[in-house]
Enzyme design. Structure first.
Site, PDB file in Angstrom:
ATOM      1  N   TRP A 127     -87.894 103.534  43.809  1.00  0.00           N
ATOM      2  CA  TRP A 127     -86.493 103.874  43.552  1.00  0.00           C
ATOM      3  C   TRP A 127     -86.373 105.392  43.714  1.00  0.00           C
ATOM      4  CZ3 TRP A 127     -84.347 105.407  38.320  1.00  0.00           C
ATOM      5  CH2 TRP A 127     -82.945 105.387  38.316  1.00  0.00           C
ATOM      6  N   ASP A 208     -91.187 100.473  34.301  1.00  0.00           N
ATOM      7  CA  ASP A 208     -89.743 100.490  34.463  1.00  0.00           C
ATOM      8  C   ASP A 208     -89.285  99.029  34.593  1.00  0.00           C
ATOM      9  OD1 ASP A 208     -87.117 100.918  35.073  1.00  0.00           O
ATOM     10  OD2 ASP A 208     -87.474 102.249  36.774  1.00  0.00           O
ATOM     11  N   ALA A 210     -86.177  97.113  34.868  1.00  0.00           N
ATOM     12  CA  ALA A 210     -84.728  97.201  35.085  1.00  0.00           C
ATOM     13  C   ALA A 210     -84.112  95.888  35.561  1.00  0.00           C
ATOM     14  CB  ALA A 210     -84.427  98.310  36.094  1.00  0.00           C
ATOM     15  N   LYS A 243     -78.366  95.632  34.706  1.00  0.00           N
ATOM     16  CA  LYS A 243     -78.230  94.556  35.693  1.00  0.00           C
ATOM     17  C   LYS A 243     -78.154  93.192  35.014  1.00  0.00           C
ATOM     18  CE  LYS A 243     -79.216  98.092  37.973  1.00  0.00           C
ATOM     19  NZ  LYS A 243     -79.414  98.800  39.157  1.00  0.00           N
TER      20      LYS A 243
HETATM   21  C1  LMR Z   1     -80.001 100.930  42.715  1.00  0.00           C
HETATM   22  O1  LMR Z   1     -81.211 101.072  42.912  1.00  0.00           O
HETATM   23  O2  LMR Z   1     -79.181 100.811  43.624  1.00  0.00           O
HETATM   24  C2  LMR Z   1     -79.491 100.848  41.306  1.00  0.00           C
HETATM   25  O3  LMR Z   1     -80.574 100.897  40.423  1.00  0.00           O
HETATM   26  C3  LMR Z   1     -78.460 101.851  41.002  1.00  0.00           C
HETATM   27  C4  LMR Z   1     -79.043 103.212  40.798  1.00  0.00           C
HETATM   28  O4  LMR Z   1     -78.855 103.777  39.718  1.00  0.00           O
HETATM   29  O5  LMR Z   1     -79.694 103.725  41.700  1.00  0.00           O
END
Ligand code: LMR
Length: 394
Positions: A127, A208, A210, A243
């Protein structure tokens, strides 16, 4: 003052989100930012969330401060949900975070106090916010291999080749489930091997979490995080309710620290509270209270789990349909991996020029590394999307 500043690089996910919002073309397709979308292409408030909000409105009598640790009952319900009975609660301390990112930031700041400029190993790719967050906290990010662009699966040998060389001064940032951005997630056997490696090297796991519930199920997705925390003396977990409860803008998350014993856990807790107080003083409570109400109420919880299951199954169906549509049109299994990936994302492995062409010529938006949000695939236009992708590749 400001003359010393240079323009900072903004996160590509939110830059793309703004570009998409400003695109006036009819029929544009948003496969960018990771938010769940229903068949109408909207991101609805879950019905269990609406009911919890109504309950709050009817019963809440104050907006006074909760205290620096935030909503304790929310944290405790989240620990039960995510960790189950994997770890003795006497070793666990939590604070609320402003979303999963807020939770992760608190944890990284505490880790940077424990190991100033310490090395933190992040999957390549990850990410895009992980790296700058680690730097901002005062850690030194490094990549470890993760994705094999040939198979579009996990390069597990490459990953372990680095993890096995780490020391007890190092931190490993693991995606608890549903890897972002690749969609290639660790199998149970791979989580077992990662756990053995962490035990051997003493490297510190920061997980993490999420997307719990977006992969194969709430229990199934918790396998990795539970396996790790049950087998190492110390760990941290950043839980996000953005989410799985659809609470994105409410910023509900929990920073969870697991220490070797209760006394050590108290020390970590004081550090987490110190970081919160010195940064935002208190975390927002609206989303936290919604999640607490849902998880503590049998009926609301059942309703939430049902909605979450529907969301997960829809994403799986969209994966299969897109993979099928591409296979039928191209006579090749090159994109079958989309159906094998888990969670919200797949990294397609398209060249950046193709991604750009899809955006500019066809109004199909994906992140420039070719990550797609599968929930954004319009179910009634899958053939058209497959045609556009294949045409852009020619
Ligand atoms: C994403 O990866 O698109 C989501 O987790 C939103 C973000 O905060 O980046």
């Amino acid at each position: 003052m400001f003359e010393t500043l240079k323009t900072a690089t903004l996160d590509k996910i939110f830059v793309l989100m703004a570009e998409y919002a400003n695109d006036a073309r009819e029929g544009k397709i948003d496969l960018g930012v990771g938010v769940y979308k229903d068949p109408k292409g909207t991101t609805p408030i879950m019905s269990a969330v609406k009911k919890a909000e109504q309950k709050m409105l009817a019963t809440a009598s104050t907006k006074t401060y909760k205290g620096v640790v935030g909503n304790r009952e929310f944290s405790s319900a989240v620990v039960d949900l995510a960790l189950g009975t994997a770890v003795d609660k006497a070793r666990v301390r939590c604070v609320n975070g402003a979303g999963g990112t807020g939770a992760l930031s608190i944890l990284m700041n505490v880790l940077a106090r424990a190991r100033p400029l310490g090395r933190i190993f992040i999957s390549d790719p990850s990410w895009p916010n992980h790296w700058p967050m680690a730097e901002l906290a005062g850690l030194t990010p490094h990549y470890h291999p993760y994705f094999d662009p040939k198979t579009r699966g996990v390069d597990f040998a490459g990953m372990m080749g680095v993890l096995d060389t780490l020391t007890s001064n190092d931190i490993v940032l693991l995606h608890g489930c549903c890897h972002n951005p690749t969609g290639a997630s660790l199998t149970r056997a791979q989580w077992d091997a990662v756990t053995e490696s962490l035990k051997r090297t003493g490297a510190f796991p920061l997980i993490d979490l999420a997307y719990l519930g977006f992969g194969d199920g709430l229990e199934e997705d918790a396998y990795g995080v539970r396996k790790v925390v049950a087998n190492v003396p110390e760990a941290m977990v950043a839980f996000s309710a953005s989410k799985n409860f659809g609470l994105y803008r409410e910023r509900a998350g929990v920073a969870i620290a697991i220490a070797k014993d209760s006394a050590a856990a108290d020390v970590v807790s004081s550090q987490m509270q110190n970081v919160i107080r010195a940064t935002i003083s208190q975390t927002p409570d609206h989303g936290a209270e919604i999640v607490r109400l849902i998880l503590e109420d049998k009926d609301l919880r059942a309703e939430w789990e049902k909605e979450l299951t529907e969301m997960r199954e829809r994403m799986k169906r969209l994966r299969v349909k897109l993979a099928d549509a591409i296979r039928q049109r191209s006579n090749s299994s090159d994109f079958d991996f989309i159906a094998d990936h888990t969670g919200m994302f797949s990294l397609l492995g398209l060249p950046e020029a193709v991604v750009s062409k899809l955006k500019l010529e066809d109004g199909v938006y994906m992140i420039n590394d070719s990550r797609i949000n599968v929930a954004g695939i319009p179910e009634d236009r899958i053939g058209e999307l497959a045609d556009k992708m294949l045409a852009a590749l020619r």
